[in-house]
Motif scaffolding. Structure first.
Motif, PDB file in Angstrom:
ATOM      1  N   GLY A 140     -29.263  23.810  35.653  1.00 18.06           N
ATOM      2  CA  GLY A 140     -30.045  23.071  34.849  1.00 18.06           C
ATOM      3  C   GLY A 140     -29.577  21.723  34.699  1.00 18.06           C
ATOM      4  O   GLY A 140     -30.169  20.716  34.572  1.00 18.06           O
ATOM      5  N   CYS A 141     -28.224  21.330  35.003  1.00 25.12           N
ATOM      6  CA  CYS A 141     -27.615  20.041  34.901  1.00 25.12           C
ATOM      7  C   CYS A 141     -28.327  19.062  36.124  1.00 25.12           C
ATOM      8  O   CYS A 141     -28.486  18.057  35.904  1.00 25.12           O
ATOM      9  CB  CYS A 141     -26.033  20.051  34.782  1.00 25.12           C
ATOM     10  N   VAL A 142     -28.756  19.975  37.117  1.00 26.54           N
ATOM     11  CA  VAL A 142     -29.168  19.056  38.382  1.00 26.54           C
ATOM     12  C   VAL A 142     -30.313  18.359  37.713  1.00 26.54           C
ATOM     13  O   VAL A 142     -30.565  17.196  38.136  1.00 26.54           O
ATOM     14  CB  VAL A 142     -29.633  20.137  39.460  1.00 26.54           C
ATOM     15  N   GLY A 143     -31.112  19.053  36.993  1.00 24.95           N
ATOM     16  CA  GLY A 143     -32.323  18.324  36.265  1.00 24.95           C
ATOM     17  C   GLY A 143     -31.827  17.397  35.099  1.00 24.95           C
ATOM     18  O   GLY A 143     -32.313  16.279  35.079  1.00 24.95           O
ATOM     19  N   THR A 144     -31.380  17.870  34.136  1.00 22.75           N
ATOM     20  CA  THR A 144     -30.995  17.388  32.694  1.00 22.75           C
ATOM     21  C   THR A 144     -30.145  16.336  32.924  1.00 22.75           C
ATOM     22  O   THR A 144     -30.513  15.056  32.241  1.00 22.75           O
ATOM     23  CB  THR A 144     -30.579  18.470  31.965  1.00 22.75           C
TER      24      THR A 144
ATOM     25  N   LEU B 244     -30.474  11.082  34.284  1.00 28.01           N
ATOM     26  CA  LEU B 244     -29.826   9.780  34.278  1.00 28.01           C
ATOM     27  C   LEU B 244     -30.269   8.637  35.396  1.00 28.01           C
ATOM     28  O   LEU B 244     -30.357   7.546  35.065  1.00 28.01           O
ATOM     29  CB  LEU B 244     -28.168   9.902  34.637  1.00 28.01           C
ATOM     30  N   TYR B 245     -30.784   9.379  36.423  1.00 24.84           N
ATOM     31  CA  TYR B 245     -31.499   8.362  37.318  1.00 24.84           C
ATOM     32  C   TYR B 245     -32.933   8.408  37.837  1.00 24.84           C
ATOM     33  O   TYR B 245     -33.185   7.595  38.540  1.00 24.84           O
ATOM     34  CB  TYR B 245     -30.637   8.923  38.874  1.00 24.84           C
ATOM     35  N   TRP B 246     -33.647   9.114  37.236  1.00 27.91           N
ATOM     36  CA  TRP B 246     -35.117   9.052  37.347  1.00 27.91           C
ATOM     37  C   TRP B 246     -35.872   8.910  36.057  1.00 27.91           C
ATOM     38  O   TRP B 246     -35.656   9.541  35.025  1.00 27.91           O
ATOM     39  CB  TRP B 246     -35.451  10.768  37.718  1.00 27.91           C
ATOM     40  N   ARG B 247     -36.401   7.905  35.975  1.00 29.25           N
ATOM     41  CA  ARG B 247     -37.053   7.340  34.535  1.00 29.25           C
ATOM     42  C   ARG B 247     -38.124   8.394  34.187  1.00 29.25           C
ATOM     43  O   ARG B 247     -38.427   7.954  32.829  1.00 29.25           O
ATOM     44  CB  ARG B 247     -37.796   5.733  34.896  1.00 29.25           C
TER      45      ARG B 247
ATOM     46  N   THR C 127     -38.601  15.540  28.136  1.00 31.17           N
ATOM     47  CA  THR C 127     -38.299  16.784  27.216  1.00 31.17           C
ATOM     48  C   THR C 127     -38.519  17.921  27.849  1.00 31.17           C
ATOM     49  O   THR C 127     -37.693  19.001  27.979  1.00 31.17           O
ATOM     50  CB  THR C 127     -38.487  16.524  25.811  1.00 31.17           C
ATOM     51  N   VAL C 128     -39.854  18.090  28.214  1.00 31.08           N
ATOM     52  CA  VAL C 128     -40.478  19.410  28.892  1.00 31.08           C
ATOM     53  C   VAL C 128     -39.732  19.526  30.155  1.00 31.08           C
ATOM     54  O   VAL C 128     -39.241  20.713  30.162  1.00 31.08           O
ATOM     55  CB  VAL C 128     -42.074  18.829  29.156  1.00 31.08           C
ATOM     56  N   GLY C 129     -39.438  18.512  30.919  1.00 35.38           N
ATOM     57  CA  GLY C 129     -38.556  18.917  32.083  1.00 35.38           C
ATOM     58  C   GLY C 129     -37.202  19.326  31.752  1.00 35.38           C
ATOM     59  O   GLY C 129     -36.859  20.242  32.387  1.00 35.38           O
ATOM     60  N   ALA C 130     -36.927  19.037  30.836  1.00 33.46           N
ATOM     61  CA  ALA C 130     -35.300  19.280  30.502  1.00 33.46           C
ATOM     62  C   ALA C 130     -35.446  20.742  30.195  1.00 33.46           C
ATOM     63  O   ALA C 130     -34.506  21.469  30.683  1.00 33.46           O
ATOM     64  CB  ALA C 130     -34.760  18.440  29.190  1.00 33.46           C
ATOM     65  N   TYR C 131     -36.308  21.274  29.302  1.00 37.98           N
ATOM     66  CA  TYR C 131     -36.382  22.437  28.839  1.00 37.98           C
ATOM     67  C   TYR C 131     -36.557  23.675  30.137  1.00 37.98           C
ATOM     68  O   TYR C 131     -35.979  24.504  30.185  1.00 37.98           O
ATOM     69  CB  TYR C 131     -37.525  23.062  27.949  1.00 37.98           C
ATOM     70  N   CYS C 132     -37.447  23.261  31.144  1.00 36.59           N
ATOM     71  CA  CYS C 132     -37.817  23.899  32.155  1.00 36.59           C
ATOM     72  C   CYS C 132     -36.417  23.953  33.300  1.00 36.59           C
ATOM     73  O   CYS C 132     -36.239  24.986  33.789  1.00 36.59           O
ATOM     74  CB  CYS C 132     -38.930  23.232  33.095  1.00 36.59           C
TER      75      CYS C 132
ATOM     76  N   LEU D 117     -36.030  21.488  40.513  1.00 34.52           N
ATOM     77  CA  LEU D 117     -37.691  21.648  40.462  1.00 34.52           C
ATOM     78  C   LEU D 117     -37.839  21.904  39.200  1.00 34.52           C
ATOM     79  O   LEU D 117     -39.356  21.293  38.901  1.00 34.52           O
ATOM     80  CB  LEU D 117     -37.836  22.903  41.191  1.00 34.52           C
ATOM     81  N   GLY D 118     -37.443  22.498  38.186  1.00 28.41           N
ATOM     82  CA  GLY D 118     -37.957  22.550  36.784  1.00 28.41           C
ATOM     83  C   GLY D 118     -38.086  21.212  36.194  1.00 28.41           C
ATOM     84  O   GLY D 118     -39.160  20.986  35.479  1.00 28.41           O
ATOM     85  N   MET D 119     -37.223  20.284  36.423  1.00 26.07           N
ATOM     86  CA  MET D 119     -37.066  19.244  35.842  1.00 26.07           C
ATOM     87  C   MET D 119     -38.410  18.355  36.364  1.00 26.07           C
ATOM     88  O   MET D 119     -39.341  17.632  35.701  1.00 26.07           O
ATOM     89  CB  MET D 119     -36.035  18.282  35.972  1.00 26.07           C
ATOM     90  N   VAL D 120     -38.205  18.270  37.488  1.00 31.89           N
ATOM     91  CA  VAL D 120     -39.363  17.513  38.193  1.00 31.89           C
ATOM     92  C   VAL D 120     -41.013  18.098  37.908  1.00 31.89           C
ATOM     93  O   VAL D 120     -41.750  17.183  37.360  1.00 31.89           O
ATOM     94  CB  VAL D 120     -39.459  17.654  39.667  1.00 31.89           C
ATOM     95  N   ALA D 121     -41.136  19.211  37.831  1.00 30.27           N
ATOM     96  CA  ALA D 121     -42.532  19.781  37.522  1.00 30.27           C
ATOM     97  C   ALA D 121     -42.741  19.823  36.132  1.00 30.27           C
ATOM     98  O   ALA D 121     -43.914  19.224  35.604  1.00 30.27           O
ATOM     99  CB  ALA D 121     -42.515  21.354  38.025  1.00 30.27           C
ATOM    100  N   GLY D 122     -41.935  19.949  35.392  1.00 28.26           N
ATOM    101  CA  GLY D 122     -42.292  20.013  34.071  1.00 28.26           C
ATOM    102  C   GLY D 122     -42.469  18.493  33.562  1.00 28.26           C
ATOM    103  O   GLY D 122     -43.320  18.267  32.269  1.00 28.26           O
ATOM    104  N   SER D 123     -41.730  17.552  33.836  1.00 27.14           N
ATOM    105  CA  SER D 123     -41.864  16.201  33.632  1.00 27.14           C
ATOM    106  C   SER D 123     -43.151  15.672  34.147  1.00 27.14           C
ATOM    107  O   SER D 123     -43.879  15.065  33.305  1.00 27.14           O
ATOM    108  CB  SER D 123     -40.939  15.239  34.312  1.00 27.14           C
ATOM    109  N   LEU D 124     -43.592  15.967  35.432  1.00 24.11           N
ATOM    110  CA  LEU D 124     -44.686  15.459  35.767  1.00 24.11           C
ATOM    111  C   LEU D 124     -46.053  15.880  35.073  1.00 24.11           C
ATOM    112  O   LEU D 124     -46.886  15.159  35.049  1.00 24.11           O
ATOM    113  CB  LEU D 124     -44.872  15.667  37.620  1.00 24.11           C
ATOM    114  N   VAL D 125     -46.009  17.221  34.721  1.00 25.81           N
ATOM    115  CA  VAL D 125     -47.113  17.578  34.105  1.00 25.81           C
ATOM    116  C   VAL D 125     -47.213  17.348  32.607  1.00 25.81           C
ATOM    117  O   VAL D 125     -48.257  17.450  32.030  1.00 25.81           O
ATOM    118  CB  VAL D 125     -47.265  19.330  34.349  1.00 25.81           C
ATOM    119  N   SER D 126     -46.369  16.484  32.163  1.00 28.11           N
ATOM    120  CA  SER D 126     -46.290  16.552  30.690  1.00 28.11           C
ATOM    121  C   SER D 126     -45.957  14.892  30.369  1.00 28.11           C
ATOM    122  O   SER D 126     -45.610  14.362  29.230  1.00 28.11           O
ATOM    123  CB  SER D 126     -45.425  17.171  29.959  1.00 28.11           C
ATOM    124  N   GLN D 127     -46.075  14.060  31.495  1.00 22.97           N
ATOM    125  CA  GLN D 127     -45.829  12.708  31.199  1.00 22.97           C
ATOM    126  C   GLN D 127     -46.363  12.148  30.030  1.00 22.97           C
ATOM    127  O   GLN D 127     -45.994  11.209  29.151  1.00 22.97           O
ATOM    128  CB  GLN D 127     -45.903  11.772  32.489  1.00 22.97           C
TER     129      GLN D 127
END
Lengths: 56, 519
Positions: free
Chosen positions: B428-432, B437-440, B444-449, B495-505
């Motif tokens: 999970g930390c790969v995303g959260t 820290l490095y992807w603006r 939050t949704v991405g973090a949960y995913c 993947l969870g962070m990327v997908a979750g963040s992009l669909v809920s920006q």
């Protein structure tokens, strides 16, 4: 890589490990002694086991 | 029992001295900040020393030795990869600099800063589960060392474990991080001397030594004892996974607590690359001891009970190689290693449970504002109550560890078990954290995913490994070896962070972090 190359690599790695580990420990150990001594003295003063200036 | 009274005296003097330091430092605690992170007063030497002491527990020695006993010198690659990771992090400040700059006390606290209290709560829960499970084998490994080393009957291993845990809990409760720091430093020095003596004894013994060990490994294990790619326990997937998890694994709470104790982000980076120089030795020396123990129990003169048991063979070998007096010194050093790791880990997981699970729940129920107070708390429990709750959590976790160690048998080696349980959190930390820290755009949704998807793989592996018969035959390979499951979970975390963040920006805009002026 064949078995002989792996053996040579691990021999090199093992000696590098020993030099780096013990060398770093020597430097860190000496450098940390003074800080540890100050910390211990501070604790002894704070707890009243040693007379000295207390932090307010 | 074959320990001489001189050796027993040395060990008792050391343990007694350690408890005394714990009692002395109790008066020096001033608030939760002091209790948990030594008031951020460590200089670079102490920081490195305590960091190494925490990471190099007796447990680490035992599980690396087990790898060496089972796989010869092939696992040496693990040490090489770990060194590379720490040198890269030390030079670039990847994750480390930014977290230290933000002045958080625990990693889930970062979650509340960047995301929401809910993410902190879920992250704290997952971390608490991963950490406690991970620590589940620590006491039993330590007590196996003591039993093998002293020659006590194998049946006494659980009672020895109980005594060892009780001593650690006592001085952990006495002083928190302040006593941990001082005791760790002493133990760091003692452990190093123990390493040197043990290694010298193996290299100079007429039946061991480098050449004899290599020849014996060739005869009994063949090329797999040297080639990590050909060895079925490792291979390319393991190598990629191990490097990746190493890069994100620097956020492992007990070690990160030491990073957060440094004077500044610059000192935190230096600490990493300096102690990265010790990583090779920290892995290779115990592995070498394990490989030597394998050769030892296969000597024609060996008559002991541990011919097939790598968990006891190494300590038994070491105790028989050393003269009286030196044996006690080494045992004191190894007990030191056991205690330094346990007190740091107990404090770290207790802090996570209290600050990142219990306190946020209380804050949510009370409707408190989501901001940090002057005493370092976040609107849940007060500082004084947090200290009391941490002490209770230390005792509860200790009781769990004793029970777990007595009854659980891991599906693979102890080292593999450590990495599977750690990956419940790391994935999970790969995303959260990595992306946070490095992807603006990380939100939050991405973090949960990321948290949920990352945790699924390792948990599924641990459960299904206990009952592989529920899987169809063509899928059972997934639980024969953990490499695929853990690698997949790292990918899912990102993947969870990327997908979750992009669909809920739009609906959940990301919170920006300020790194201006970072050292």
């Amino acid at each position: 890589m064949n078995a002989e190359m792996w053996k040579a690599l691990w021999l090199l790695a093992f000696w590098a490990a020993c030099v780096l580990f013990f060398g770093t420990v020597l430097i860190v150990g000496v450098g940390g002694m003074r800080f540890a001594g100050r910390m211990l003295r501070s604790m002894l003063v704070e707890t009243g086991w040693w007379r000295g200036r207390r932090r307010e | 029992m074959h320990l001489h009274w001189i050796d027993i005296t040395i060990v008792l003097v050391y343990v007694g001295g350690t408890i005394l330091v714990g009692v002395l430092s109790r008066g020096a605690i001033k608030g939760i900040s002091d209790f948990l992170v030594a008031g951020r007063s460590l200089n670079i030497y102490m920081a490195v020393a305590t960091y190494v002491a925490t990471g190099l527990g007796l447990v680490t020695v035992m599980y690396f030795a087990e790898e060496g006993f089972k796989n010869g010198m092939a696992p040496f690659l693990v040490g090489v990869l770990m060194t590379l990771v720490f040198l890269v992090v030390g030079k670039t400040g990847f994750i480390v600099s930014r977290l230290r700059h933000l002045q958080v006390m625990t990693v889930p606290e970062f979650y509340e800063l960047k995301y929401t209290r809910g993410v902190r709560l879920l992250g704290g829960l997952i971390l608490a589960v991963a950490g406690t499970l991970n620590m589940g084998l620590f006491p039993i490994l330590g007590s196996r060392f003591v039993v093998g080393f002293t020659g006590l009957p194998k049946e006494s291993v659980n009672y020895v474990m109980l005594v060892m845990v009780a001593v650690v809990v006592f001085y952990t409760l006495m002083g928190g991080m302040v006593s941990v720091v001082l005791v760790d430093f002493i133990q760091f020095l003692l452990l190093t001397v123990g390493f040197a003596i043990g290694t010298w004894a193996i290299l100079t013994h007429p039946d061991l030594g480098w050449t004899n060990i290599v020849d014996s490994l060739v005869a009994h294990k063949g090329p797999a004892a040297f080639d990590p790619i050909a060895n079925p326990d490792y291979g390319w997937i393991f190598i990629i996974y191990f490097f990746s998890v190493g890069m994100i694994g620097i956020v492992w709470a007990p070690e990160m607590t030491h990073v957060l104790s440094t004077e500044s982000p610059r000192v935190a980076r230096r600490m990493f690359w300096i102690q990265g120089l010790t990583m090779l030795g920290r892995a290779l020396i115990p592995m070498f001891w394990g490989a030597a123990a394998f050769v030892w129990v296969h000597l024609p003169t060996y008559a002991g009970p541990y011919a097939g048991d790598g968990r006891y063979a190494m300590p038994e070998m070491i105790s028989q190689l050393l003269p009286i007096g030196v044996t006690g010194f080494l045992m004191a050093g190894m007990l030191a290693a056991f205690m330094s790791t346990h007190d740091s880990y107990l404090l770290a997981w207790s802090a996570v449970i209290v600050r990142d699970v219990v306190s946020p729940i209380k804050a949510m129920l009370a409707g408190s504002r989501q901001e940090r107070a002057a005493d370092g708390t976040w609107g849940g429990l007060t500082g004084e109550r947090e200290i009391r709750a941490v002490r209770i959590a230390v005792v509860v976790i200790a009781c769990f560890l004793v029970a777990f160690g007595a009854f659980y048998t891991p599906p693979e080696t102890s080292m593999k078990y450590m990495y599977v349980t750690g990956t419940i959190y790391f994935a999970g930390c790969v995303g959260t954290i990595g992306l946070g820290l490095y992807w603006r755009r990380a939100n939050t949704v991405g973090a949960y995913c990321a948290l949920v998807m990352g945790a699924m793989g390792p948990i599924a592996f641990l459960i299904l490994a206990e009952m592989p018969e529920v899987l169809p035959a063509h899928l059972r390979f997934l639980v024969e070896n953990s490499n695929l499951s853990v690698m997949a979970s790292l990918l899912l975390g990102g993947l969870g962070m990327v997908a979750g963040s992009l669909v809920s920006q739009r609906r959940h805009p990301p919170r920006a972090l300020d790194f201006a002026g970072m050292e």
